[in-house]
Each structure stands twice: as C-alpha cells, then as structure tokens.
Design a protein around this motif. Structure first.
Motif, PDB file in Angstrom:
ATOM      1  N   THR A 119       0.844  -1.198   0.000  1.00  0.00           N
ATOM      2  CA  THR A 119       0.000   0.000   0.000  1.00  0.00           C
ATOM      3  C   THR A 119       0.875   1.243   0.000  1.00  0.00           C
ATOM      4  OG1 THR A 119      -0.111   0.218   2.415  1.00  0.00           O
ATOM      5  CG2 THR A 119      -1.738  -1.232   1.352  1.00  0.00           C
ATOM      6  N   TRP A 120       0.298   2.358  -0.446  1.00  0.00           N
ATOM      7  CA  TRP A 120       1.034   3.616  -0.456  1.00  0.00           C
ATOM      8  C   TRP A 120       1.452   4.003   0.956  1.00  0.00           C
ATOM      9  CZ3 TRP A 120       4.028   7.267  -1.823  1.00  0.00           C
ATOM     10  CH2 TRP A 120       3.978   8.520  -1.207  1.00  0.00           C
ATOM     11  N   HIS A 229      -1.828   4.189  -5.749  1.00  0.00           N
ATOM     12  CA  HIS A 229      -0.522   3.877  -5.134  1.00  0.00           C
ATOM     13  C   HIS A 229       0.597   4.288  -6.083  1.00  0.00           C
ATOM     14  CE1 HIS A 229       2.141   0.510  -3.142  1.00  0.00           C
ATOM     15  NE2 HIS A 229       2.742   1.674  -3.171  1.00  0.00           N
TER      16      HIS A 229
END
Length: 616
Positions: A119-120, A229
């Motif tokens: 995930t970002w 992302h």
C-alpha cells in the motif's frame, strides 16, 4: 582506460568463502570472501562527464555490491576507521590519480528495495524510515552539526529526526542534507570555490515504483490516477530526486541504479540530461555481472574448469552494450552454483528474483507477444528484431509486444545480439532479441505452461497431448476442436498470419513435453520446414509432425457442408505436404516407435485434422 574496454581480471581471495546474500563490500573484503574486482567502476564514475549517472541492469547483477563499494571508496571514514585498506591489491589501487579521491567526500547512501510494500501508506512510511536512518547516520552517529543552518531548516531536521516530518519535509530531505554535509565538511575552508561536495548514491531507485505499479494493477487502480498507489509513489520519488539532483549547487556526483529507466515524464522531467546507461550502452558493460574471463577464472581457481561449458549454457548469454558489446554471466547464478557445484546446473536467479511485474504483464500480453515469444523459444530462428523503447512508460503499458520486449530486455529476460538505430531521425533502436540462456528459458516454459494449466484447461490440454502421443488422431482432433472453441481467444485467430497463431498455440500446449522431446518449429527437415516437430530424446517413443494450413477456400462461407468439405481438403493437403517433402527425415536416427503426421486445417475457430502413421 577506454570506456568500452574490459579491465584486467582480478579476484580477491579466489578460494575464500562465497559472498552469497552479502552485498556489503567492506564486510565481504574483511571476511576474506571471494570477490570479483569491479573497482575500475570508480574511475569511470569519477572521471565521467555526467554529474548524475543512472545505470540500469537486471536484478542481482551486482548493483548493490558496487554501490556499497563506491560508498566505501568515496566516503570520508569516521575517526579511527581505515577504509583505504579495503582497496589494497585491487585494480583501482594501481591508479594514483583515482586513489587520491579515496575517503575525501561526504556520501549520502540510500537503498530503496525495502519499500516494495503493498500500500502507499506502508511504502511511504518505509521510505521516510530509510531517509531518517540516513539522516541519523550523519547527524547522530557521525556528529554532523546542523546548527550552521538557518532556523527554518534546523526545524526540518528536528521534525524528520523525530519522525514527524511533513511530506514536503521528506521531499526536500536529500537536498537539504547535501547542503548540511557541504557546510560541515568544509567548515574550516573559507574558499567556497574549492569546497568539497557530497556524492549521492541511490540504489534500486525504481524498486518502490515497480511494486506500486504491480499492486495498483492488482487492486484495479488506474495507474494514471494521481491518487493511486503508483500515482502517489511517482510523485514522491520524482520530487525527492528532482529536488536533490536538479541544479543542486551542493552536489558533486550522483549515481542511481535500477532495473528500468522509468519514463522521463514520470521521474526525470525536472532533471537536465542525466547520463543513462542501460543494457544497450557500452560505458559500464563490464562493470556489472561476470565477463567470460572472470567466470573462467572463478571456476578454474575453485577446481571446476571442466564445468565451464555447462555454466556458460545456463548462466551466460547476456550481451551488454551495442558498439562494443560484452558477454556477461549472471553473477548471482554463478556464485550460487559455485557454492553447490552440482553436475547439472540448477535454477537460481529465476527462483529468487522478483518476477511479479514481468509475470503480470506477460500473462495479460496480446496475441502477437505470445506468438513471438513462442517462436523465439522454439522457432527456426532464435532471434526476433524489434524496436526497443529507451524508457519504460509504466503508466501506459498495454501488454503490446513492443513494450514488453523492451521490458524483458531491461529486466534480463531477453538480450540483444545486435542493435541498430532506425534510419528515421530520432527512430528507436532495432534490437535482434533472443532468450539469453537455459535458466531464463526454463522460466518461460513454466510461464507458458501456466497459460494452459488453469482449470478447466489443464485436464483438456493433458488429454490432448496424451491422445497425440498415443497416435490417436481422431481423439486429438476432437479435443483440439473443443479446446479451440473454448480457449482460442487467449490467442487470436485473426490478423495477417493466422497460421502462426495456431502454430504458437500448439507449441504452448506441447511445452510440457520438453523433458522428453526436442520441440522444434520451422526447422529444416527433408525438403522443407515442418511447422512443429516433436523429436523424442529416447528410442521407442513416438515422433510427431504437425503442419497447419489456412482453409482459404471456405472463408466467408455459411454453408456448413461446404466448410467441412473445404477443411477436409486442406487438411489432406497439409498431410500430403508432410509426406511429399519428407519431413520425417528428421526422425531417421531416433528409433521412434512410430511417426505420426498430422495436418491441421482451420478457418477461424473451425478446424479439421488429417493424420497418418508414416512407414506402417
């Protein structure tokens, strides 16, 4: 030394322990590890014209070890530490002018490979942790005092060291660290014109970018969305590097390594003319991976000179450079083999490197790409000439052949024996591409099998192959027809050359037999070239010849009886061609239990098979 010439071969501690999984240069040297000397890289970086140098190579080709070596060479060591001794007896020591720079610079060193997170938020947090650790290394461990900075910049350091920095703080962190290190390093030198500036090293700069792209695609995000992302990662890396490397008066040299040159509009738009050296450039051709003389010396020094041919077939074959190319061995695989020198080499690189991006793109590649890959693996020519993109436009990748061949070349899944610039002004490089070695070919076989191994395909394809090997042409025809109707859209029966589509489709089905058969496509046999041949490696097994023909006489017909008659006539013509051109001559010395000739006639997804056991 000329930029394209190969340096002499030198190996530190040739019979010492192998540095498997150890990419810290100082640790390898002090522990007496066997290490191929790549220190001529220092001179090429130091005396090159580029302020910013980007070198792209496949994974596990020695990038991190080389970047570690550059750090220990350039960086002023802490008090009481002697990094000069690390280079005793190495090639760089013979160049007094270069050695005068040893230990003279502040160095900022980052490796971004640990930021490959799903995930970002996780990836951004890891990037901030990596930058913070480098700040702490200088300010806390090495005693760099940031009181020389203006109050607003001191506050940035206070926030980042406390883990409370804003995204703007982190984006400017490397730029600000360059300024701080310059001021600290030159605090006793009032003449700014002679100040020493930092060297910036960023290893695997693109690792979090690849991961962000892959995870965005898996989640169904649009990579062109700035809030995805991938969009967030591109924005952060672009500003982090752009702020540090573009017009930075406090920078001496910067070296970045990675696998791909991410498209200029994504990363390097703010950077003026960085020197980019990929696999088609000569300058650093011998600096990463093992050359033929280096591989030979390694094997000889360890009593394995008789294994050179096998090691060459499995792990060599990477052609780096264009005007003066150098053939390179995969260093990870060679070192892994030396640690466990089995009689038959094993898979190392393809089992350990992160293939997620390549696998994802090849699985969704278009029909042309699948056909071209199968022809390179099994066709009469092991090469295919294709235009190669200088950059990887991840935002707009579509699975088209041109894009994927460029990606495969940069990633080490293909190599180029010959490269020419398109005659059109500004045209792309045209590369003669091939699969580099046995190890990479094994990866493709597994990938191709996976195209056909998904349920319910697996049971159907296995039944088809069994029918073919049993000489049961009728059952093979029935199962092939059923499978084509259900699954042929995975390839594409349209286009300019539908015969090649069917040929590639069947080649993919037969890859599972490579252990027992030599799978050939369009190889000379008798008085022509058979479309597909299965030549047994052991006696008393059946041989198979397949010939494909487009039933042009039924195209556009709606009368089913006319279609069936036309298909049967074309299938018989394909069968006659096998016999008339004596394709079975390729099986004379194989002691086959029988040779099955199969003529396949098709029109779209309709097909008919004619077959005959030859010589009975």
């Amino acid at each position: 030394m000329d930029a394209s010439s190969q340096p002499p071969v030198r190996i530190a501690n040739p019979r010492g322990p192998l540095p498997r999984g150890m990419d810290d240069f100082a640790k390898a040297i002090t522990r007496g590890c066997c290490l191929v000397d790549k220190t001529p890289l220092v001179d090429r970086i130091l005396n090159g014209d580029d302020e910013v140098t980007l070198i792209t190579r496949p994974r596990r080709f020695g990038k991190t070890t080389n970047m570690s070596m550059l750090r220990y060479f350039f960086e002023t060591p802490p008090a009481g530490t002697n990094t000069r001794a690390l280079f005793d007896g190495l090639l760089v020591e013979e160049d007094a002018a270069t050695m005068a720079h040893q230990g003279k610079y502040p160095v900022i060193s980052l490796t971004l490979k640990s930021a490959k997170l799903p995930t970002w938020e996780e990836a951004y947090g890891e990037l901030c942790s990596l930058i913070r650790a480098e700040l702490e290394r200088h300010i806390v461990t090495r005693g760099v005092d940031f009181s020389c900075l203006p109050p607003s910049e001191r506050e940035v350091y206070q926030r980042t060291l406390a883990g409370q920095g804003t995204q703007k703080d982190w984006r400017h962190s490397l730029e600000l660290l360059c300024k701080l290190l310059t001021l600290h390093h030159n605090k006793d030198n009032p003449n700014q014109l002679s100040w020493t500036h930092p060297v910036v090293l960023v290893d695997e700069y693109d690792a979090p970018i690849h991961a962000a792209y892959t995870h965005s695609i898996k989640r169904g995000e649009d990579p062109n969305d700035d809030e995805s992302h991938y969009g967030r990662m591109i924005d952060f890396i672009r500003l982090l590097l752009g702020n540090a490397l573009k017009g930075n008066k406090y920078l001496h040299k910067a070296v970045l390594t990675g696998i791909l040159r991410v498209a200029k509009e994504d990363i390097f738009s703010g950077l003026s003319n960085p020197g980019v050296y990929g696999v088609l450039e000569d300058r650093f051709a011998a600096s990463f991976g093992f050359t033929e003389p280096e591989a030979r010396e390694l094997l000889t020094r360890r009593g394995l000179a008789d294994r050179l041919d096998a090691v060459r077939a499995w792990y060599d074959g990477y052609c780096i450079g264009a005007d003066n190319p150098v053939t390179i061995y995969n260093p990870w695989s060679v070192v892994s083999y030396l640690a466990n020198p089995t009689k038959v080499p094993r898979l190392y690189w393809v089992n350990t490197s992160d293939n997620a991006l390549v696998h994802t793109l090849l699985r969704c590649s278009d029909a042309d790409m699948k056909n071209e890959l199968l022809q390179v693996l099994f066709g009469s020519s092991k090469h295919i000439a294709r235009p190669i993109l200088d950059e990887a436009p991840l935002r707009s990748l579509t699975g088209a052949a041109r894009e994927l061949w460029s990606l495969l070349l940069a990633s080490g899944y293909a190599t180029a024996d010959k490269t020419e610039r398109d005659i059109k002004e500004g045209g792309p490089n045209i590369a003669s591409l091939r699969v580099p070695n046995v190890e990479v070919k094994c990866l493709y076989k597994d990938l191709i099998e996976s195209w056909f191994a998904q349920e319910p395909r697996k049971e159907k394809t296995t039944g088809m192959v069994k029918a073919l090997l049993a000489g049961n042409g009728e059952l093979f025809a029935q199962r092939l027809q059923a499978f084509v109707h259900a699954s042929m859209s995975y390839f594409n029966t349209g286009g300019d050359d539908p015969e090649r589509v069917y040929q590639a489709f069947v080649l993919g089905l037969l890859v599972q037999l490579e252990q027992d058969y030599r799978l050939r496509s369009e190889r000379e046999a008798g008085e022509g070239r058979a479309d597909v041949s299965l030549i047994p490696k052991q006696p008393n097994k059946p041989g198979i010849i397949l010939e494909f023909k487009l039933a042009e006489n039924v195209l556009g017909q709606r009368d089913q009886a006319v279609v069936e008659q036309g298909l049967q006539q074309t299938a018989q013509a394909a069968l006659r061609q096998i016999k008339d051109k004596h394709y079975a001559a390729a099986f004379v010395d194989c002691q086959c239990s029988f040779v099955l000739a199969v003529g396949v006639a098709f029109a779209g997804k309709s097909l008919t098979v004619a077959h005959e056991r030859l010589g009975e």
